[in-house]
Design a protein around this motif. Structure first.
Motif, PDB file in Angstrom:
ATOM      1  N   ASP A 116       0.894  -1.219   0.069  1.00 46.36           N
ATOM      2  CA  ASP A 116      -0.084   0.058   0.007  1.00 46.36           C
ATOM      3  C   ASP A 116       0.794   1.244   0.158  1.00 46.36           C
ATOM      4  OD1 ASP A 116       1.156  -0.516   2.477  1.00 46.36           O
ATOM      5  OD2 ASP A 116      -0.681  -0.085   3.436  1.00 46.36           O
ATOM      6  N   TYR A 117       2.163   1.107   0.061  1.00 45.55           N
ATOM      7  CA  TYR A 117       2.998   2.439   0.260  1.00 45.55           C
ATOM      8  C   TYR A 117       3.483   2.693  -1.352  1.00 45.55           C
ATOM      9  CZ  TYR A 117       6.028  -1.739   0.121  1.00 45.55           C
ATOM     10  OH  TYR A 117       6.681  -2.920  -0.158  1.00 45.55           O
ATOM     11  N   ARG A 118       2.972   1.839  -2.429  1.00 44.64           N
ATOM     12  CA  ARG A 118       3.478   2.054  -3.790  1.00 44.64           C
ATOM     13  C   ARG A 118       2.352   3.288  -4.313  1.00 44.64           C
ATOM     14  NH1 ARG A 118       8.823   0.624  -4.692  1.00 44.64           N
ATOM     15  NH2 ARG A 118       8.997  -1.489  -4.685  1.00 44.64           N
ATOM     16  N   THR A 155      -2.003   3.607  -4.603  1.00 44.68           N
ATOM     17  CA  THR A 155      -2.895   4.695  -4.126  1.00 44.68           C
ATOM     18  C   THR A 155      -3.369   5.374  -5.284  1.00 44.68           C
ATOM     19  OG1 THR A 155      -0.768   6.041  -4.023  1.00 44.68           O
ATOM     20  CG2 THR A 155      -1.518   4.798  -1.942  1.00 44.68           C
ATOM     21  N   ALA A 198       9.868   6.826   1.488  1.00 43.92           N
ATOM     22  CA  ALA A 198       8.258   6.281   1.834  1.00 43.92           C
ATOM     23  C   ALA A 198       7.507   5.504   0.876  1.00 43.92           C
ATOM     24  CB  ALA A 198       7.509   7.809   1.739  1.00 43.92           C
ATOM     25  N   THR A 199       8.111   5.531  -0.503  1.00 42.87           N
ATOM     26  CA  THR A 199       7.457   4.706  -1.277  1.00 42.87           C
ATOM     27  C   THR A 199       8.554   3.319  -1.527  1.00 42.87           C
ATOM     28  OG1 THR A 199       8.629   5.649  -3.282  1.00 42.87           O
ATOM     29  CG2 THR A 199       6.742   6.397  -2.857  1.00 42.87           C
ATOM     30  N   ARG A 200       9.600   3.331  -0.712  1.00 44.16           N
ATOM     31  CA  ARG A 200      10.727   2.224  -0.998  1.00 44.16           C
ATOM     32  C   ARG A 200      10.975   1.710  -2.288  1.00 44.16           C
ATOM     33  NH1 ARG A 200       8.978  -3.034   2.823  1.00 44.16           N
ATOM     34  NH2 ARG A 200      11.155  -3.385   2.230  1.00 44.16           N
TER      35      ARG A 200
END
Length: 606
Positions: A134-136, A140, A233-235
């Motif tokens: 969900d961090y990608r 989102t 934040a998005t790794r």
């Protein structure tokens, strides 16, 4: 006074000439270098247009695919809260089929909370099922009702890819996100054979694709703490250190940057031609090495200096001639005599020079004629050598089947004498099989000029080993050798030509038998293993081994460690090329005792 005035004039002229030479060497070289560098700009722009078109075309193949699947019932049912294992299995199998059909790296479906519920790699060690992404941004953006696009390094698989995300809907309601990952390695591999360098940077200035692997995941500009925070934040690049690539701007030419790369082992300069790809948040850079342009400029500068030197020399000669003329006018009588003497000497010198030139012309013509004769002889010798090599290869490859045919024929006669017709028929059947194999060898010898993947099929290593040992059994029975075969249960399938593969195994076992000739405790071990998607077959013996220093020559044609008359030195060379045609590798392993050869081939999934 006249002497001092003449010396001052000479010094002044020398200073002018030196100043002019320095101006030509420094200023002229700089101007020529810039001219030749600017002349390479159209080439770089053409390369850049092709590269950008290729990247856009590669992404366009998959861009519309998520839109066609946003209401797929198989995927929507897998996202239901009460989805049972059958629905999840159907979604997994569908995604795997889709990934293989479209050449995708991965395809997976995520619930609104970011949990992956189905993936094409569900049955692999690094499966995405149960992972959260969900961090990608692609998740989102797609969950917000749009289409997500993102390039990043996979946190689970460790592989780079370009991601397409699309919301999945059920009766107008977003129930999850479909993600397709495209592998970009194939495009990058095509760049590595070019004479230029190519990099693709993301919006943060970090190299995502590069023609050189050691440039990947390095920035072309310093990264601020805010930029690093966004990346973390998005790794996007997981745990990569994101060091800076020492590619600094050192000038410009025709509106394009000239960048200098300074590494401990090398220092290079590039003309950089760039174009943005806003739809992918990329910038494509073509880096043309300026060394050829600077070499051209240096050659032009040297030519100008040579012309300048010739002009100065001619001017000096003209001035000296005038000085001598004035001197001859003042002392005409003496000068006339000296002139006649010089003319006579020059005439004699020219006559000698003409005679030497005539002799050199005659000698050169004779040398050229001899060179043409030598070339004709070399062509004929090359033809004879090729013919001899083909004949020797054919003789070597037919020796093993002929020996087996001779042994089976002798056994068949014995069986007939003993009224064992069934055993005799079995031997005759084996003889027919071996004659077919010899026919196949004759046909496949034409493939030694490297026709990769010709007439290949899926074969089981157990079958190949069984047939090969049957061919060489007559030799194994004649020597006191202990043969140990260690093969794992189940099929070991590879892509190969079965007859040529048998030929390689027969050659390796025959070489081991030759090494153990006369040894009472001889032992041969044949071991098959499966590891990391590869199939390994090792043939080792406890003989004298390979002498130190011969490992690099052991696969050369006509190189043999056996005695005269014991071999042609072609077996390992032929076997090496056969395995290479199968997409594998034949190599010698380090061993404290005896020799060990390993065949390494990619495994075919069942």
């Amino acid at each position: 006074m006249i002497g001092r005035s003449g010396n001052a004039r000479r010094i002044w002229v020398a200073l002018v000439v030196m100043t002019l030479c320095l101006a030509v060497a420094i200023g002229g070289n700089a101007l020529l270098a810039r001219y030749y560098i600017v002349a390479t700009v159209p080439q770089g722009e053409n390369i850049l247009r092709l590269a950008v078109s290729g990247l856009r075309g590669e992404l366009a193949r998959y861009e519309r695919l998520p839109d066609l699947m946003d209401r797929n019932p198989v995927l929507v049912r897998a996202l239901a809260p009460d989805a049972d294992p059958v629905r999840l299995a159907a979604a997994n199998l569908y995604l795997r089929h889709l990934a293989r059909l479209m050449g995708l790296s991965d395809a997976y479906v995520m619930a609104p909370d970011g949990m992956t519920v189905a993936a094409s790699n569900f049955d692999q060690a690094f499966s995405f099922v149960g992972e959260r992404f969900d961090y990608r941004p692609y998740f989102t953006d797609a969950l917000a009702g749009g289409q997500g696009r993102f390039s990043a390094l996979g946190t689970t698989s460790g592989k780079r890819g370009y991601y397409f995300g699309r919301a999945l809907r059920d009766r107008g309601r977003i129930v999850g996100v479909l993600v397709l990952k495209v592998d970009m390695d194939a495009i990058e591999d095509r760049w590595r054979a070019a004479e230029y360098e190519m990099i693709v940077t993301d919006g943060e200035g970090i190299v995502f694709l590069a023609s050189r692997r050691d440039w990947q995941f390095r920035s072309i500009a310093p990264l601020t703490p805010r930029t690093r925070a966004r990346i973390a934040a998005t790794r996007r690049y997981d745990d990569e250190p994101l060091l800076m690539l020492p590619l600094r701007v050192a000038g410009e030419a025709a509106g394009h940057d000239i960048r200098r790369l300074e590494l401990p082992e090398t220092r290079r300069e590039f003309l950089t031609v760039s174009e943005a790809m806003p739809e992918a948040d990329w910038t494509v850079h073509v880096l043309l090495d300026t060394a050829p342009a600077r070499r051209q400029a240096l050659i032009g500068t040297l030519a100008a200096l040579m012309i300048l030197g010739v002009g100065v020399a001619l001017l000096t000669a003209w001035a000296q001639r005038r000085a001598r003329l004035r001197e001859r006018l003042s002392i005409q009588a003496e000068a006339q005599a000296q002139l006649e003497e010089r003319v006579a000497a020059r005439t004699a010198e020219l006559a000698q020079l003409n005679a030497r030139l005539g002799a050199e012309v005659t000698e050169r013509r004779a040398t050229e004629a001899e060179l043409r004769r030598t070339q004709r002889h070399l062509v004929q010798s090359a033809k004879l050598a090729a013919l001899g090599q083909m004949s020797a290869a054919l003789s070597h490859e037919l020796n093993q089947p002929l020996g087996a045919v001779r042994n089976f024929a002798a056994n068949a006669v014995t069986y007939l004498d003993r009224d064992r017709a069934a055993d005799a028929r079995l031997n005759l059947t084996r003889i027919l099989s071996l004659t077919n194999r010899m026919t196949e060898i004759g046909r496949t010898l034409r493939n030694f000029a490297r026709k990769p993947n010709a007439q290949l099929s899926d074969v089981d290593l157990h079958d190949v080993l069984r047939d090969a040992l049957e061919v060489i059994a007559w030799r194994i029975d004649r020597q006191p050798v202990a043969l140990v075969v260690d093969m794992p249960p189940g099929p070991l399938r590879v892509r190969a030509g079965p007859v040529r593969f048998q030929q390689v195994v027969v050659n390796l076992v025959a070489n081991a038998l030759d090494a153990l000739d006369g040894r009472p405790d001889g032992a041969i071990r044949i071991e098959g293993r499966r590891t990391d998607g590869r199939v390994l077959l090792t043939v080792s013996d406890n003989g004298p081994g390979i002498a130190q220093g011969l490992e690099d020559r052991i696969f050369d044609p006509f190189f043999s460690t056996k005695g005269v008359g014991s071999g042609l030195g072609l077996g390992l060379s032929i076997s090496f090329n056969i395995i290479k045609d199968f997409g594998g590798e034949l190599r010698i392993l380090p061993s404290d005792r005896g020799a060990a050869f390993r065949i390494d081939l990619p495994e075919i999934a069942p």
